[in-house]
Design a protein around this motif. Sequence first.
Motif, PDB file in Angstrom:
ATOM      1  N   MET B  15     -13.020  46.468  10.478  1.00  0.00           N
ATOM      2  CA  MET B  15     -12.703  45.044  10.298  1.00  0.00           C
ATOM      3  C   MET B  15     -11.293  44.772  10.138  1.00  0.00           C
ATOM      4  O   MET B  15     -10.743  43.724  10.477  1.00  0.00           O
ATOM      5  CB  MET B  15     -13.416  44.752   8.702  1.00  0.00           C
ATOM      6  CG  MET B  15     -13.468  43.124   8.813  1.00  0.00           C
ATOM      7  SD  MET B  15     -13.779  42.686   7.025  1.00  0.00           S
ATOM      8  CE  MET B  15     -15.319  42.944   6.961  1.00  0.00           C
ATOM      9  N   ASP B  16     -10.545  45.910   9.867  1.00  0.00           N
ATOM     10  CA  ASP B  16      -8.903  46.049   9.898  1.00  0.00           C
ATOM     11  C   ASP B  16      -8.546  45.519  11.102  1.00  0.00           C
ATOM     12  O   ASP B  16      -7.183  44.919  11.117  1.00  0.00           O
ATOM     13  CB  ASP B  16      -8.566  47.311   9.092  1.00  0.00           C
ATOM     14  CG  ASP B  16      -8.681  47.813   7.719  1.00  0.00           C
ATOM     15  OD1 ASP B  16      -9.414  46.650   7.242  1.00  0.00           O
ATOM     16  OD2 ASP B  16      -8.184  48.722   7.548  1.00  0.00           O
ATOM     17  N   VAL B  17      -9.082  45.944  12.199  1.00  0.00           N
ATOM     18  CA  VAL B  17      -8.874  45.654  13.487  1.00  0.00           C
ATOM     19  C   VAL B  17      -9.117  44.153  13.957  1.00  0.00           C
ATOM     20  O   VAL B  17      -8.533  43.380  14.413  1.00  0.00           O
ATOM     21  CB  VAL B  17      -9.178  46.744  14.657  1.00  0.00           C
ATOM     22  CG1 VAL B  17      -8.899  46.298  15.719  1.00  0.00           C
ATOM     23  CG2 VAL B  17      -8.573  48.019  14.242  1.00  0.00           C
ATOM     24  N   THR B  18     -10.682  44.078  13.656  1.00  0.00           N
ATOM     25  CA  THR B  18     -11.370  43.102  14.345  1.00  0.00           C
ATOM     26  C   THR B  18     -10.986  41.621  13.601  1.00  0.00           C
ATOM     27  O   THR B  18     -11.029  40.597  14.230  1.00  0.00           O
ATOM     28  CB  THR B  18     -12.640  43.240  14.448  1.00  0.00           C
ATOM     29  OG1 THR B  18     -13.252  43.316  13.239  1.00  0.00           O
ATOM     30  CG2 THR B  18     -12.799  44.686  15.412  1.00  0.00           C
ATOM     31  N   GLY B  19     -10.687  41.752  12.248  1.00  0.00           N
ATOM     32  CA  GLY B  19     -10.284  40.471  11.616  1.00  0.00           C
ATOM     33  C   GLY B  19      -9.047  39.734  12.241  1.00  0.00           C
ATOM     34  O   GLY B  19      -8.985  38.804  12.915  1.00  0.00           O
ATOM     35  N   PRO B  20      -7.808  40.684  12.343  1.00  0.00           N
ATOM     36  CA  PRO B  20      -6.706  40.046  13.040  1.00  0.00           C
ATOM     37  C   PRO B  20      -6.933  39.641  14.419  1.00  0.00           C
ATOM     38  O   PRO B  20      -6.401  38.494  14.809  1.00  0.00           O
ATOM     39  CB  PRO B  20      -5.776  41.202  12.791  1.00  0.00           C
ATOM     40  CG  PRO B  20      -6.063  41.833  11.468  1.00  0.00           C
ATOM     41  CD  PRO B  20      -7.443  41.740  11.628  1.00  0.00           C
ATOM     42  N   TYR B  21      -7.659  40.487  15.228  1.00  0.00           N
ATOM     43  CA  TYR B  21      -8.001  40.195  16.535  1.00  0.00           C
ATOM     44  C   TYR B  21      -8.640  38.974  16.796  1.00  0.00           C
ATOM     45  O   TYR B  21      -8.219  38.197  17.541  1.00  0.00           O
ATOM     46  CB  TYR B  21      -8.806  41.358  17.052  1.00  0.00           C
ATOM     47  CG  TYR B  21      -9.439  41.399  18.332  1.00  0.00           C
ATOM     48  CD1 TYR B  21      -8.980  41.928  19.495  1.00  0.00           C
ATOM     49  CD2 TYR B  21     -10.847  40.808  18.396  1.00  0.00           C
ATOM     50  CE1 TYR B  21      -9.374  41.898  20.684  1.00  0.00           C
ATOM     51  CE2 TYR B  21     -11.439  40.796  19.671  1.00  0.00           C
ATOM     52  CZ  TYR B  21     -10.757  41.564  20.960  1.00  0.00           C
ATOM     53  OH  TYR B  21     -11.364  41.599  22.049  1.00  0.00           O
ATOM     54  N   GLU B  22      -9.546  38.622  15.994  1.00  0.00           N
ATOM     55  CA  GLU B  22     -10.345  37.484  16.142  1.00  0.00           C
ATOM     56  C   GLU B  22      -9.509  36.082  15.641  1.00  0.00           C
ATOM     57  O   GLU B  22      -9.676  35.196  16.130  1.00  0.00           O
ATOM     58  CB  GLU B  22     -11.721  37.607  15.048  1.00  0.00           C
ATOM     59  CG  GLU B  22     -12.720  36.477  15.524  1.00  0.00           C
ATOM     60  CD  GLU B  22     -13.498  36.904  16.849  1.00  0.00           C
ATOM     61  OE1 GLU B  22     -13.688  36.061  17.609  1.00  0.00           O
ATOM     62  OE2 GLU B  22     -14.425  37.936  16.808  1.00  0.00           O
ATOM     63  N   VAL B  23      -8.810  36.553  14.569  1.00  0.00           N
ATOM     64  CA  VAL B  23      -8.054  35.215  14.165  1.00  0.00           C
ATOM     65  C   VAL B  23      -6.811  34.834  15.268  1.00  0.00           C
ATOM     66  O   VAL B  23      -6.741  33.633  15.661  1.00  0.00           O
ATOM     67  CB  VAL B  23      -7.155  35.599  13.058  1.00  0.00           C
ATOM     68  CG1 VAL B  23      -5.884  34.656  12.715  1.00  0.00           C
ATOM     69  CG2 VAL B  23      -7.968  35.781  11.688  1.00  0.00           C
ATOM     70  N   LEU B  24      -6.210  35.987  16.010  1.00  0.00           N
ATOM     71  CA  LEU B  24      -5.319  35.414  16.938  1.00  0.00           C
ATOM     72  C   LEU B  24      -5.832  35.068  18.161  1.00  0.00           C
ATOM     73  O   LEU B  24      -5.401  34.047  18.717  1.00  0.00           O
ATOM     74  CB  LEU B  24      -4.548  36.769  17.293  1.00  0.00           C
ATOM     75  CG  LEU B  24      -3.930  37.449  16.280  1.00  0.00           C
ATOM     76  CD1 LEU B  24      -3.137  38.758  16.549  1.00  0.00           C
ATOM     77  CD2 LEU B  24      -2.707  36.479  15.162  1.00  0.00           C
ATOM     78  N   LEU B  25      -7.068  35.711  18.700  1.00  0.00           N
ATOM     79  CA  LEU B  25      -7.799  34.795  19.847  1.00  0.00           C
ATOM     80  C   LEU B  25      -8.466  33.447  19.440  1.00  0.00           C
ATOM     81  O   LEU B  25      -8.271  32.639  20.191  1.00  0.00           O
ATOM     82  CB  LEU B  25      -9.214  35.860  20.161  1.00  0.00           C
ATOM     83  CG  LEU B  25      -8.853  37.193  20.575  1.00  0.00           C
ATOM     84  CD1 LEU B  25     -10.144  37.982  20.773  1.00  0.00           C
ATOM     85  CD2 LEU B  25      -8.207  36.998  22.028  1.00  0.00           C
ATOM     86  N   THR B  26      -8.713  33.044  18.240  1.00  0.00           N
ATOM     87  CA  THR B  26      -9.301  31.904  17.790  1.00  0.00           C
ATOM     88  C   THR B  26      -7.839  30.865  17.997  1.00  0.00           C
ATOM     89  O   THR B  26      -8.150  29.663  18.375  1.00  0.00           O
ATOM     90  CB  THR B  26      -9.577  31.864  16.452  1.00  0.00           C
ATOM     91  OG1 THR B  26     -11.069  32.824  16.313  1.00  0.00           O
ATOM     92  CG2 THR B  26     -10.358  30.467  16.257  1.00  0.00           C
ATOM     93  N   ALA B  27      -6.687  31.327  17.398  1.00  0.00           N
ATOM     94  CA  ALA B  27      -5.611  30.552  17.238  1.00  0.00           C
ATOM     95  C   ALA B  27      -5.035  30.138  19.078  1.00  0.00           C
ATOM     96  O   ALA B  27      -4.775  29.069  19.222  1.00  0.00           O
ATOM     97  CB  ALA B  27      -4.315  31.279  16.629  1.00  0.00           C
ATOM     98  N   ASN B  28      -5.360  31.185  19.969  1.00  0.00           N
ATOM     99  CA  ASN B  28      -5.128  30.860  21.124  1.00  0.00           C
ATOM    100  C   ASN B  28      -5.960  29.745  21.726  1.00  0.00           C
ATOM    101  O   ASN B  28      -5.797  28.903  22.437  1.00  0.00           O
ATOM    102  CB  ASN B  28      -5.227  32.182  21.911  1.00  0.00           C
ATOM    103  CG  ASN B  28      -4.013  32.876  22.168  1.00  0.00           C
ATOM    104  OD1 ASN B  28      -2.780  32.612  21.635  1.00  0.00           O
ATOM    105  ND2 ASN B  28      -4.114  34.123  22.987  1.00  0.00           N
ATOM    106  N   ARG B  29      -7.479  29.909  21.435  1.00  0.00           N
ATOM    107  CA  ARG B  29      -8.569  29.219  21.861  1.00  0.00           C
ATOM    108  C   ARG B  29      -7.966  27.682  21.351  1.00  0.00           C
ATOM    109  O   ARG B  29      -8.252  26.566  22.159  1.00  0.00           O
ATOM    110  CB  ARG B  29      -9.969  29.728  21.328  1.00  0.00           C
ATOM    111  CG  ARG B  29     -10.709  28.958  22.262  1.00  0.00           C
ATOM    112  CD  ARG B  29     -12.179  29.984  22.189  1.00  0.00           C
ATOM    113  NE  ARG B  29     -12.551  29.951  20.741  1.00  0.00           N
ATOM    114  CZ  ARG B  29     -12.681  31.005  20.028  1.00  0.00           C
ATOM    115  NH1 ARG B  29     -12.495  32.162  20.495  1.00  0.00           N
ATOM    116  NH2 ARG B  29     -13.144  30.922  18.907  1.00  0.00           N
ATOM    117  N   LEU B  30      -7.719  27.709  20.087  1.00  0.00           N
ATOM    118  CA  LEU B  30      -7.269  26.285  19.670  1.00  0.00           C
ATOM    119  C   LEU B  30      -6.195  25.606  20.207  1.00  0.00           C
ATOM    120  O   LEU B  30      -5.929  24.503  20.562  1.00  0.00           O
ATOM    121  CB  LEU B  30      -7.309  26.359  18.163  1.00  0.00           C
ATOM    122  CG  LEU B  30      -8.369  26.553  17.335  1.00  0.00           C
ATOM    123  CD1 LEU B  30      -8.277  26.528  15.966  1.00  0.00           C
ATOM    124  CD2 LEU B  30      -9.567  25.413  17.542  1.00  0.00           C
TER     125      LEU B  30
END
Lengths: 201, 201
Positions: B15-30
């Motif tokens: 979760m330490d990896v995938t939390g930031p991973y998902e946040v940054l990908l979501t920011a890109n998508r928005l």
Amino acid sequence: MTVVALLLFEGCDVMDVTGPYEVLLTANRLASRWVVDLPFEVRTVSLDGRAVVAYGGLGLTPSHGALHDNHDAHQLVVPGLIDLDAGMADRVLVDGIARAGAHIDRVASVCTGAFLLEAAGLLGDGEATTHWEDAPALAELRGRGVTRDDVRWAIDGDVITSGGLSSGIAMALHLVEQVAGRPLAEATAAQIDYVWTLERG
Amino acid sequence: MTVVALLLFEGCDVMDVTGPYEVLLTANRLASRWVVDLPFEVRTVSLDGRAVVAYGGLGLTPSHGALHDNHDAHQLVVPGLIDLDAGMADRVLVDGIARAGAHIDRVASVCTGAFLLEAAGLLGDGEATTHWEDAPALAELRGRGVTRDDVRWAIDGDVITSGGLSSGIAMALHLVEQVAGRPLAEATAAQIDYVWTLERG
């Protein structure tokens, strides 16, 4: 011990898988400290047992092979995906979930995984939820029941659906409460530094 | 575009990896929806470019190979691990982080990753944080500065440390704010259904 199988597939949203994964592992770790029985066995599986590439390019290799070899699991967790049209059109994926659902009593989804449960014929006529942005589309697809956009998880018999992405963490904490009681669920939320609420925001 | 390298290693907390991973990908998508420049390139890397097995048995294959081939990254994110003694004793891991830190200006940790930053000589003399349970041990190890247990992330120049597990999501939302502004960070938090606060619980 409750055996939980977390499904991996091409393009799945990685937080939808790893949120529940980390919650259940943390509950086990705390149970071990408390010298009580471990509540969960946590398995990751894919349709054919092979590695998949999640949304964003991270490769995921399942710890427990193919979904169809894990019919002894008590709980299946189906993550969501961004390219929902591709997922809904993927008959191998939808049929795999449907077949597993026939053997595994309790099914959960995270985020847009609720659409896959509906496509697999596993959603009932009661309450369900999904990502708040996609709730109108799920309501239309279902054409029945109550589709909510204001809760982190919704229960309909043995089917639990949860909201967007991090809501899968909240749903998994509910599973901890169901299996091992409220104190362990609350301790798990504290351990992972998560603000655990039923309602969104 | 800010290039972010998320480090994978044996036994890391997923979760330490995938939390930031998902946040940054979501920011890109928005950002893509808003028709503005994509703020991030999100890479996953491992020490030698090979797959690793995370805590709990899930295999992770990096999208961008070896850490030392990603010195053009602007931001390195180091996750934590449960078996901290093993991590601190792993000279290949600690030296790899130290070498990367010499080339990559901005470094972040999640959870017990702060101990690895300290071992690699990358923590400064200012504020830092880690999992609340491990904050006293980090304070003792540092022997200087202020080690906090009441915030989700702490900033010391170009080093950002974050609290336990899901706090990495909060820290990554701060990175979104730094790079692309508050409105995108808040929209990203809403999109992933996360209650974004600086202070814990």
